[in-house]
Design a protein around this motif. Sequence first.
Motif, PDB file in Angstrom:
ATOM      1  N   LEU A 261       0.511  -1.509  -0.174  1.00  0.00           N
ATOM      2  CA  LEU A 261       0.098  -0.137   0.358  1.00  0.00           C
ATOM      3  C   LEU A 261       0.660   1.055   0.115  1.00  0.00           C
ATOM      4  CD1 LEU A 261      -3.241  -1.289   2.577  1.00  0.00           C
ATOM      5  CD2 LEU A 261      -2.768  -1.167   0.084  1.00  0.00           C
ATOM      6  N   CYS A 262       0.239   2.344  -0.793  1.00  0.00           N
ATOM      7  CA  CYS A 262       0.913   3.256  -0.291  1.00  0.00           C
ATOM      8  C   CYS A 262      -0.064   4.778  -0.788  1.00  0.00           C
ATOM      9  CB  CYS A 262       1.960   3.765  -2.285  1.00  0.00           C
ATOM     10  SG  CYS A 262       3.347   3.706  -2.044  1.00  0.00           S
ATOM     11  N   MET A 263      -0.332   6.018  -0.005  1.00  0.00           N
ATOM     12  CA  MET A 263      -1.217   6.726   0.449  1.00  0.00           C
ATOM     13  C   MET A 263      -1.523   8.365  -0.049  1.00  0.00           C
ATOM     14  SD  MET A 263      -1.913   6.388   4.433  1.00  0.00           S
ATOM     15  CE  MET A 263      -0.247   6.906   5.476  1.00  0.00           C
ATOM     16  N   SER A 264      -1.913   9.094   0.421  1.00  0.00           N
ATOM     17  CA  SER A 264      -1.394  10.550   0.476  1.00  0.00           C
ATOM     18  C   SER A 264      -1.788  10.843   1.477  1.00  0.00           C
ATOM     19  CB  SER A 264      -1.534  10.968  -1.059  1.00  0.00           C
ATOM     20  OG  SER A 264      -2.633  11.177  -1.032  1.00  0.00           O
ATOM     21  N   LEU A 265      -1.344  12.348   2.280  1.00  0.00           N
ATOM     22  CA  LEU A 265      -1.626  12.918   3.595  1.00  0.00           C
ATOM     23  C   LEU A 265      -2.364  14.491   2.973  1.00  0.00           C
ATOM     24  CD1 LEU A 265      -0.208  10.994   6.505  1.00  0.00           C
ATOM     25  CD2 LEU A 265      -2.513  10.258   5.096  1.00  0.00           C
ATOM     26  N   ALA A 266      -3.228  14.569   3.277  1.00  0.00           N
ATOM     27  CA  ALA A 266      -3.423  16.138   2.558  1.00  0.00           C
ATOM     28  C   ALA A 266      -5.046  16.892   3.194  1.00  0.00           C
ATOM     29  CB  ALA A 266      -3.770  15.917   1.438  1.00  0.00           C
ATOM     30  N   GLY A 267      -5.071  18.043   2.826  1.00  0.00           N
ATOM     31  CA  GLY A 267      -5.398  18.872   4.310  1.00  0.00           C
ATOM     32  C   GLY A 267      -7.060  18.553   3.401  1.00  0.00           C
ATOM     33  N   ARG A 268      -6.832  18.213   2.023  1.00  0.00           N
ATOM     34  CA  ARG A 268      -7.948  18.668   1.025  1.00  0.00           C
ATOM     35  C   ARG A 268      -7.664  17.007   0.128  1.00  0.00           C
ATOM     36  NH1 ARG A 268      -8.554  24.589  -1.078  1.00  0.00           N
ATOM     37  NH2 ARG A 268      -9.421  23.645  -2.793  1.00  0.00           N
ATOM     38  N   PRO A 269      -7.388  16.101  -0.084  1.00  0.00           N
ATOM     39  CA  PRO A 269      -7.689  15.519  -1.153  1.00  0.00           C
ATOM     40  C   PRO A 269      -7.815  15.334  -2.352  1.00  0.00           C
ATOM     41  CG  PRO A 269      -7.852  14.134   1.440  1.00  0.00           C
ATOM     42  CD  PRO A 269      -8.396  15.503   1.077  1.00  0.00           C
ATOM     43  N   GLY A 270      -7.029  14.969  -2.852  1.00  0.00           N
ATOM     44  CA  GLY A 270      -7.086  14.877  -4.510  1.00  0.00           C
ATOM     45  C   GLY A 270      -7.281  13.793  -5.199  1.00  0.00           C
ATOM     46  N   ASN A 271      -7.837  13.931  -6.618  1.00  0.00           N
ATOM     47  CA  ASN A 271      -7.010  12.352  -7.206  1.00  0.00           C
ATOM     48  C   ASN A 271      -6.157  12.117  -8.376  1.00  0.00           C
ATOM     49  OD1 ASN A 271      -9.879  11.116  -6.509  1.00  0.00           O
ATOM     50  ND2 ASN A 271     -10.981  12.171  -7.001  1.00  0.00           N
ATOM     51  N   PHE A 272      -5.290  12.782  -8.120  1.00  0.00           N
ATOM     52  CA  PHE A 272      -4.435  13.204  -9.411  1.00  0.00           C
ATOM     53  C   PHE A 272      -3.661  12.133  -8.355  1.00  0.00           C
ATOM     54  CE2 PHE A 272       0.040  13.984 -11.269  1.00  0.00           C
ATOM     55  CZ  PHE A 272      -0.450  14.701 -12.754  1.00  0.00           C
ATOM     56  N   GLY A 273      -2.722  12.166  -7.579  1.00  0.00           N
ATOM     57  CA  GLY A 273      -1.958  11.231  -7.015  1.00  0.00           C
ATOM     58  C   GLY A 273      -1.980   9.793  -6.973  1.00  0.00           C
ATOM     59  N   VAL A 274      -3.608   9.430  -6.946  1.00  0.00           N
ATOM     60  CA  VAL A 274      -4.551   8.300  -7.215  1.00  0.00           C
ATOM     61  C   VAL A 274      -4.826   7.332  -8.344  1.00  0.00           C
ATOM     62  CG1 VAL A 274      -6.767   7.197  -6.648  1.00  0.00           C
ATOM     63  CG2 VAL A 274      -5.962   8.726  -5.030  1.00  0.00           C
TER      64      VAL A 274
END
Length: 276
Positions: A11-24
């Motif tokens: 698994l990999c993930m991202s952490l953001a105050g306002r998550p987006g779809n670009f990285g996903v």
Amino acid sequence: MPITASKETLLCMSLAGRPGNFGVRFHNHLYAQLGLNFYYKAFSPTDLPAAIAGMRSLGIRGCGVSMPFKEACIALVDEMAACAAAIESINTIVNTEGHLKAYNTDYIAVAQLVDTHAIERTRFALRGSGGMAKAVAFALRDAGFTDGLIVARNEAAGRALARSAGFQWQAQLGAERPRLLVNVTPLGMIGAQADELAFDKAAIEAADTVFDVVASPARTPFIAHADACGKRLMTGDQVAAIQALEQFILYTGVTPTDEQYQAAATFARGEARPDL
């Protein structure tokens, strides 16, 4: 080809105050293209230390870090790569058997863009003072820019960034008319400030080049007005794609072909909502 998730899936993930779809979309598209048994998911944590502890204990391989966590994560990792330590801002964490090492691929992306566009080393104004602003300011400094102005309403953060990078600080741009304008704030981003210009029209019209790090939308009001005036443009979706590629390589150890990279970037832009 798509991979069926299993207990071996990394698994990999991202952490953001306002998550987006670009990285996903970018990462999962490349995993599928290359047949890698990985999966990527975006999160908005309510407890940052707990999220990073979870990454360590669950063996999550990689983590992208976005606003407002790029500086807060520093105390939670075990090691800082030189590119992150020098600017005291991180956007990537790699977990190797419980050892968390932080990087800053934003810095790499900005440096590549400046080089690719052959931007003249002229006076610039950079609006912003957060973690991403640090990456941009240091990338410009290391690319040979010596005459820069940090524009930030937060005087303490603005002065600190200006001092560490060797530039000047002002709360407002005022009558200054630099030839390069850089926005590293949420102005123009999808949301409450979507219609706001990062710089006034007179400043934009006097500039030669504009650079907006906002990636969603790539065509912010700042970029749209500059484009209408015939200015040279650098956009946030370009930064997002380059830094995501660098993250992908760190997480997987695999370097995609340029064709694979371009296909993933195009796919990701189809529904891109990355944060700064």
